[in-house]
Motif scaffolding. Structure first.
Motif, PDB file in Angstrom:
ATOM      1  N   HIS A 108      25.274 -12.139 -31.479  1.00  0.00           N
ATOM      2  CA  HIS A 108      25.772 -13.221 -30.743  1.00  0.00           C
ATOM      3  C   HIS A 108      27.360 -13.344 -31.053  1.00  0.00           C
ATOM      4  O   HIS A 108      28.359 -13.567 -30.148  1.00  0.00           O
ATOM      5  CB  HIS A 108      25.130 -14.528 -30.974  1.00  0.00           C
ATOM      6  N   GLY A 109      27.834 -12.969 -32.301  1.00  0.00           N
ATOM      7  CA  GLY A 109      29.116 -13.028 -32.355  1.00  0.00           C
ATOM      8  C   GLY A 109      29.806 -12.050 -31.676  1.00  0.00           C
ATOM      9  O   GLY A 109      30.928 -11.985 -31.110  1.00  0.00           O
ATOM     10  N   LEU A 110      29.183 -10.615 -31.812  1.00  0.00           N
ATOM     11  CA  LEU A 110      29.681  -9.592 -31.024  1.00  0.00           C
ATOM     12  C   LEU A 110      29.751  -9.578 -29.374  1.00  0.00           C
ATOM     13  O   LEU A 110      30.706  -9.484 -28.756  1.00  0.00           O
ATOM     14  CB  LEU A 110      29.092  -8.221 -31.456  1.00  0.00           C
ATOM     15  N   GLU A 111      28.631 -10.457 -29.144  1.00  0.00           N
ATOM     16  CA  GLU A 111      28.677 -10.759 -27.449  1.00  0.00           C
ATOM     17  C   GLU A 111      29.812 -11.736 -27.137  1.00  0.00           C
ATOM     18  O   GLU A 111      30.461 -11.535 -26.018  1.00  0.00           O
ATOM     19  CB  GLU A 111      27.177 -11.465 -27.250  1.00  0.00           C
ATOM     20  N   GLN A 147      32.492 -10.936 -24.261  1.00  0.00           N
ATOM     21  CA  GLN A 147      32.597 -11.916 -22.905  1.00  0.00           C
ATOM     22  C   GLN A 147      34.034 -12.422 -22.970  1.00  0.00           C
ATOM     23  O   GLN A 147      34.442 -12.524 -21.712  1.00  0.00           O
ATOM     24  CB  GLN A 147      31.731 -12.934 -23.251  1.00  0.00           C
ATOM     25  N   VAL A 148      34.646 -12.616 -23.960  1.00  0.00           N
ATOM     26  CA  VAL A 148      36.067 -13.194 -23.836  1.00  0.00           C
ATOM     27  C   VAL A 148      37.029 -12.311 -23.418  1.00  0.00           C
ATOM     28  O   VAL A 148      37.971 -12.490 -22.454  1.00  0.00           O
ATOM     29  CB  VAL A 148      36.593 -13.630 -25.357  1.00  0.00           C
ATOM     30  N   PRO A 189      30.183 -17.463 -14.079  1.00  0.00           N
ATOM     31  CA  PRO A 189      28.893 -17.602 -14.664  1.00  0.00           C
ATOM     32  C   PRO A 189      29.200 -16.939 -16.420  1.00  0.00           C
ATOM     33  O   PRO A 189      28.329 -17.128 -16.970  1.00  0.00           O
ATOM     34  CB  PRO A 189      28.189 -16.301 -13.820  1.00  0.00           C
ATOM     35  N   LEU A 190      30.155 -16.110 -16.488  1.00  0.00           N
ATOM     36  CA  LEU A 190      30.228 -15.332 -17.632  1.00  0.00           C
ATOM     37  C   LEU A 190      30.660 -16.504 -18.801  1.00  0.00           C
ATOM     38  O   LEU A 190      30.470 -16.558 -19.911  1.00  0.00           O
ATOM     39  CB  LEU A 190      31.308 -14.112 -17.540  1.00  0.00           C
ATOM     40  N   ALA A 191      31.657 -17.242 -18.166  1.00  0.00           N
ATOM     41  CA  ALA A 191      32.155 -18.484 -19.091  1.00  0.00           C
ATOM     42  C   ALA A 191      30.902 -19.611 -19.714  1.00  0.00           C
ATOM     43  O   ALA A 191      30.924 -19.929 -20.674  1.00  0.00           O
ATOM     44  CB  ALA A 191      33.290 -19.270 -18.484  1.00  0.00           C
ATOM     45  N   ALA A 192      30.023 -19.647 -18.419  1.00  0.00           N
ATOM     46  CA  ALA A 192      28.960 -20.653 -18.678  1.00  0.00           C
ATOM     47  C   ALA A 192      28.111 -19.908 -19.864  1.00  0.00           C
ATOM     48  O   ALA A 192      27.381 -20.318 -20.632  1.00  0.00           O
ATOM     49  CB  ALA A 192      28.137 -20.931 -17.495  1.00  0.00           C
TER      50      ALA A 192
END
Length: 214
Positions: A198-201, A205-206, A158-161
């Motif tokens: 969005h960039g920081l997220e 996430q990575v 889910p995190l990759a999606a």
């Protein structure tokens, strides 16, 4: 004839009461002796009574009070529990991004309405901007749901999606920042802030996905 020195002393007889006391004392000593003399193991109650204070010290600490339990006395589930891998900064950023996007959506919608009333812009271009805004809202809701679920459950899929949807919403943010029909200074400020979030997220996430897949 021999002279008479008196009557002879009476014969000594043992007192039966003393022998009875001796026998009863030995019987009581035999019955009160621990059963281990006859080859029997002590009962669980006797064992608990014997090691009661020591067991309290082992569990509660040297003072028998509120100490910490020794590691070998902890349950096996608590000893073998793995540390939590969920990212707290990422979860806080998800909450912040969701709140900010609600304000961003309302502000952009009002500015599109304002542009259609004040400026002489082709209406089909404004309709395109409005459609992309609603599409961005749907993608943002799904992205935040999948990202929160994947982070809390430590699931990488889910995190990759959510990371893929983050890339899509980043492109839409760049559209409203640079390529929409009419870009005002308020559009630029709102879209630049959303693009930075969005960039920081995406970076967090990575990092979280790399931690989950180890």
């Amino acid at each position: 004839m021999l002279p008479n020195f008196g009557s002879p002393p009476p014969p000594f007889r043992k007192c039966p009461s003393g022998a009875g006391r001796t026998n009863r004392a030995s019987a009581v000593a035999r019955t009160s002796a621990p059963e281990t003399r006859r080859g029997r193991a002590p009962s669980s109650g006797d064992a608990k009574m014997q090691r009661g204070p020591r067991g309290c010290r082992d569990r509660d600490g040297p003072a028998g009070g509120a100490g910490k339990m020794r590691p070998e006395l902890l349950p096996r589930r608590e000893r073998s529990a793995s540390p939590h891998l969920s990212s707290v900064p990422l979860q806080m950023l998800f909450c912040l991004s969701g709140t900010y996007y609600a304000l961003y959506f309302l502000a952009t919608l009002l500015m599109i309405t304002y542009k259609s009333q004040v400026f002489s812009c082709p209406h089909h271009y404004l309709v395109l901007d409005l459609a992309l805004l609603f599409l961005m809202g749907i993608l943002e809701a799904v992205r935040l749901y999948l990202g929160t679920r994947g982070n809390l459950t430590e699931a990488e899929r889910p995190l990759a999606a959510s990371l893929v949807l983050t890339a899509g919403t980043t492109l839409l943010s760049a559209y409203f920042l640079l390529w929409q029909t009419l870009v005002l200074w308020a559009d630029w400020a709102l879209s630049a802030t959303l693009l930075a979030l969005h960039g920081l997220e995406a970076v967090l996430q990575v990092v979280a996905i790399a931690a989950f897949t180890r």
